[in-house]
Enzyme design. Structure first.
Site, PDB file in Angstrom:
ATOM      1  N   GLY A   1      58.107 -36.965 -90.177  1.00 51.97           N
ATOM      2  CA  GLY A   1      57.456 -37.120 -88.880  1.00 51.97           C
ATOM      3  C   GLY A   1      56.447 -36.020 -88.612  1.00 51.97           C
TER       4      GLY A   1
ATOM      5  N   GLY B   1      55.536 -33.000 -87.616  1.00 54.11           N
ATOM      6  CA  GLY B   1      56.216 -31.748 -87.316  1.00 54.11           C
ATOM      7  C   GLY B   1      55.336 -30.716 -86.641  1.00 54.11           C
TER       8      GLY B   1
ATOM      9  CE  LYS C   1      47.903 -29.664 -90.649  1.00 52.38           C
ATOM     10  NZ  LYS C   1      47.304 -29.941 -91.983  1.00 52.38           N
TER      11      LYS C   1
ATOM     12  CG  ASP D   1      55.666 -21.983 -86.736  1.00 48.67           C
ATOM     13  OD1 ASP D   1      54.997 -22.984 -87.085  1.00 48.67           O
ATOM     14  OD2 ASP D   1      55.378 -20.825 -87.079  1.00 48.67           O
TER      15      ASP D   1
ATOM     16  NE  ARG E   1      45.450 -33.888 -88.939  1.00 48.28           N
ATOM     17  CZ  ARG E   1      46.449 -33.959 -89.825  1.00 48.28           C
ATOM     18  NH1 ARG E   1      46.272 -33.467 -91.046  1.00 48.28           N
ATOM     19  NH2 ARG E   1      47.601 -34.515 -89.502  1.00 48.28           N
TER      20      ARG E   1
ATOM     21  CG  ASP F   1      55.187 -37.174 -96.369  1.00 52.42           C
ATOM     22  OD1 ASP F   1      55.650 -37.232 -97.525  1.00 52.42           O
ATOM     23  OD2 ASP F   1      54.847 -36.100 -95.842  1.00 52.42           O
TER      24      ASP F   1
ATOM     25  CG  ASP G   1      48.564 -35.396 -93.879  1.00 52.96           C
ATOM     26  OD1 ASP G   1      47.994 -35.316 -92.778  1.00 52.96           O
ATOM     27  OD2 ASP G   1      49.602 -36.054 -94.044  1.00 52.96           O
TER      28      ASP G   1
END
Length: 501
Positions: free
Chosen positions: A99, A101, A125, A137, A188, A264, A274
Site C-alpha cells: 500500500g 506507505g 510522495k 516514517d 507526482r 507493486d 516509482d
C-alpha cells in the site's frame, strides 16, 4: 513550455478543480487521511512542462500558497486525500499487503495539455505516515525526491511513458535513513497510480467482488474502448501486456534500468513509475545491476524484458477469476514476446539509422552488443557518436573509435555496418539527422544527479534547475552544455543507489 494558446495557464493553486474518482470506490480500497504538515516548507524545483499538462499558471510557483499546498500543509478544496491499499511480489517473493506507505492521492484534475485530454491524478510522495507505512516514517528525503523529479521529466522528454513530476517541496525537518537527512515532498502526476499489485491484493485475499470492482473501474477510466470487447477482462490483460512489452523495449533501447521491478511498482498503464534506485547504462555491461540492494541481480539490465513478462503473468494470475479460462488468459499473455521483439527491433533499426529490415540484421545487432560488452563502451555516447559515422570517410570515426579498447574489432564491425548502410543507399546527412532524433546526447547520469543533490542540500537549487532544462531537450546539441555529455568522472563509478534512494 506551456500548452499552446495558454501562455501562463488558466488555473491557480486555489482554483485547481480537484475531484477524486478513486475515492468513489468502496472504503476497502483505501484509507482517507490528511497529509502530515512539515515545518517551514520551501520550493526546491518545479516543472513548467508538467504544469502545462493541467493548464496550471507557472507564476504560481512563487506563491506561498503553492508551497503550502504541495508540502501537504494545506489541503486543496475538492480533494479527498487517501492512501491506497495494494499488495505485490517483491524480488519474486509474495510480500502480502503493502500500500501507499508514504504517498497520498490528493485527487485528479483535468489535463487538457495531454495528447489525449482526460484527467491526471496528483499524488504527494513523502507526506507522512499512513496505515500502510509498516516500519517506515512516511517521509521522503531530498536526494530521492530530486532524483525522481529529474528522471520523471527526463523520461518524458525521451518519449518514454512515465509518471510526471510537478514539483519538490523541501523542509529542514530531518528524517533518519542511514544517516539523518533533509525531508522533501514530491508531487507526482499520472492518469492513475493503480498497479499490478492492486489486483493481486484482491486475488490473494480471495475477494472476487472487489477484484471485479477494481477491474471495471480501471477499464471504464483508462480503457473505455475495451468495455464492449467479447471478454473485457481478457482484452484488458492483453492491452496491459502489450504496453508493458513496449515499455521494456523503450527502457532497453535507451539503457534505462528501473532497479525495483516488483509487481507493486508496475503501472497498469505501462508507465514508468516509482523511481528509486534507477540508473542509465554507462560502461555497457548487460549484467549491470543498478540497485545495490539487488544482490542476486534479478533486476539487472539484461533481465528487465523477462521480468516484465513475469510481472504480466502475475497480473494474469490475478485476473484469471474474471477472465474465466486459463487458455484465454494464456493467449492474452502470449502477446508479450512478439510485441517486445517487434518494438525493440524497430527501435534498434532507428538507433542505427536503418530504414529497412534485412534477414541478417540480428547478426549485426548481436555483434554490436558483443563489441560493446567486451569493451564496456559508454552506452549513450556510442549511439550518439554512431550518427557521425560516414560511409566514405573513416577519419570521421575517431571520436567513436576512441571509446573502444579493441579498435581493430570496432573497425571490423564498422565495415559490416557500412556495408549494410550501402545496401539501402544511405545518405550520411539525412541518417545523422534521423539518428540524433532518437539517440539522446544527454541522460540523467547518476553523478549529474549527485552533484545537483549536494548543492541542493546547501539550499542551492541552481544545478537542479539547470539539469531540468538540459534534460528537457535531450536530443539537442546544446553546445553550451557539452560537459554534461562527457564520459563520467572516475569518482562516479563508486556511486551506489539502493532501495532507500
Amino acid at each position: 513550455m506551456n500548452a499552446p494558446g495558454l501562455p501562463n495557464g488558466s488555473f491557480r493553486t486555489d482554483t485547481l478543480p480537484f475531484l477524486n474518482s478513486f475515492a468513489g470506490l468502496p472504503p476497502a480500497f483505501y484509507t482517507r487521511l490528511m497529509p502530515t504538515p512539515v515545518p517551514s516548507p520551501y520550493l526546491v524545483c518545479a516543472s513548467e512542462s508538467a504544469a502545462a499538462l493541467i493548464d496550471f499558471d507557472t507564476r504560481e510557483f512563487n506563491n506561498p500558497l503553492f508551497v503550502e499546498t504541495f508540502a501537504g500543509n494545506r489541503v486543496p478544496e475538492g480533494s479527498a486525500p487517501l492512501a491506497a491499499v495494494y499488495s505485490g511480489h517483491q524480488f519474486g517473493v509474495w510480500a502480502g499487503q503493502l500500500g501507499d506507505g508514504r504517498a497520498l492521492l490528493l485527487g485528479d484534475v483535468p489535463a487538457p495539455g495531454t495528447p489525449h485530454p482526460g484527467a491526471l491524478e496528483l499524488q504527494l510522495k513523502g507526506a507522512g505516515m499512513t496505515p500502510y507505512s509498516r516500519m517506515g516514517d512516511g517521509r521522503a528525503v531530498l536526494r530521492s525526491s530530486i532524483r525522481e523529479f529529474l528522471c520523471s521529466e527526463a523520461m518524458a522528454a525521451l518519449g518514454i511513458p512515465t509518471s510526471r513530476a510537478l514539483c519538490v517541496i523541501g523542509s529542514d525537518m530531518r528524517v533518519l535513513r542511514e544517516t539523518p537527512e533533509t525531508s522533501a515532498i514530491a508531487t507526482r502526476m499520472a492518469p492513475t497510480f493503480i498497479r499490478f499489485g492492486s489486483f493481486e491484493h484482491w486475488f490473494y485475499n480471495d475477494r472476487k467482488d472487489e477484484l471485479q470492482t477494481l477491474a471495471d473501474y480501471t477499464i471504464d477510466r483508462c480503457y473505455p474502448e475495451l468495455r464492449d470487447a467479447a471478454n473485457p477482462y481478457e482484452a484488458f490483460l492483453a492491452e496491459v501486456t502489450r504496453r508493458t512489452a513496449r515499455l521494456m523495449a523503450q527502457w532497453q533501447a535507451v539503457g534505462f534500468m528501473h532497479g525495483v521491478m516488483n509487481t507493486d511498482n508496475m503501472s497498469i498503464l505501462g508507465l514508468t513509475i516509482d523511481y528509486g534506485p534507477f540508473g542509465f547504462m554507462e560502461a555497457f555491461d548487460a549484467r549491470h545491476i543498478c540497485n545495490h540492494t539487488d544482490q542476486q541481480g534479478r533486476y539487472s539490465y539484461q533481465m528487465q524484458p523477462g521480468i516484465g513478462q513475469w510481472n504480466c503473468y502475475a497480473l494474469g494470475q490475478a485476473l484469471l477469476p474474471l477472465i474465466g479460462d486459463v487458455d484465454i488468459t494464456q493467449a492474452a499473455l502470449e502477446v508479450y514476446k512478439p510485441e517486445y521483439q517487434q518494438h525493440f527491433d524497430r527501435l534498434l533499426h532507428q538507433k542505427l539509422g536503418l530504414r529497412s529490415s534485412q534477414p541478417d540484421d540480428d547478426k549485426l545487432f548481436d555483434a554490436m552488443f558483443g563489441l560493446m560488452q567486451n569493451n564496456h563502451v559508454d552506452f549513450t555516447l556510442f549511439f550518439r557518436r554512431l550518427g557521425s559515422l560516414a560511409l566514405d570517410n573513416t577519419s570521421a570515426d575517431e571520436p567513436l573509435r576512441d571509446l573502444f579498447i579493441d579498435r581493430p574489432a570496432f573497425d571490423a564491425w564498422a565495415t559490416q555496418y557500412r556495408a549494410r548502410l550501402r545496401q539501402e543507399n544511405s545518405d550520411d546527412v539525412q541518417r545523422k539527422i534521423a539518428m540524433n532524433a532518437v539517440n539522446p546526447k544527454y541522460v540523467l547520469r547518476n553523478y549529474l544527479a549527485q552533484v545537483a543533490i549536494q548543492k541542493a542540500q546547501d539550499k542551492d537549487f541552481s544545478e537542479t534547475e539547470r539539469l531540468l532544462k538540459l534534460l528537457e531537450k535531450p536530443f539537442d546539441e546544446q553546445p553550451e552544455n557539452e560537459a554534461y555529455a562527457a564520459l563520467p568522472p572516475d569518482w562516479a563509478s563508486h556511486l551506489e543507489v539502493s532501495c532507500s534512494s
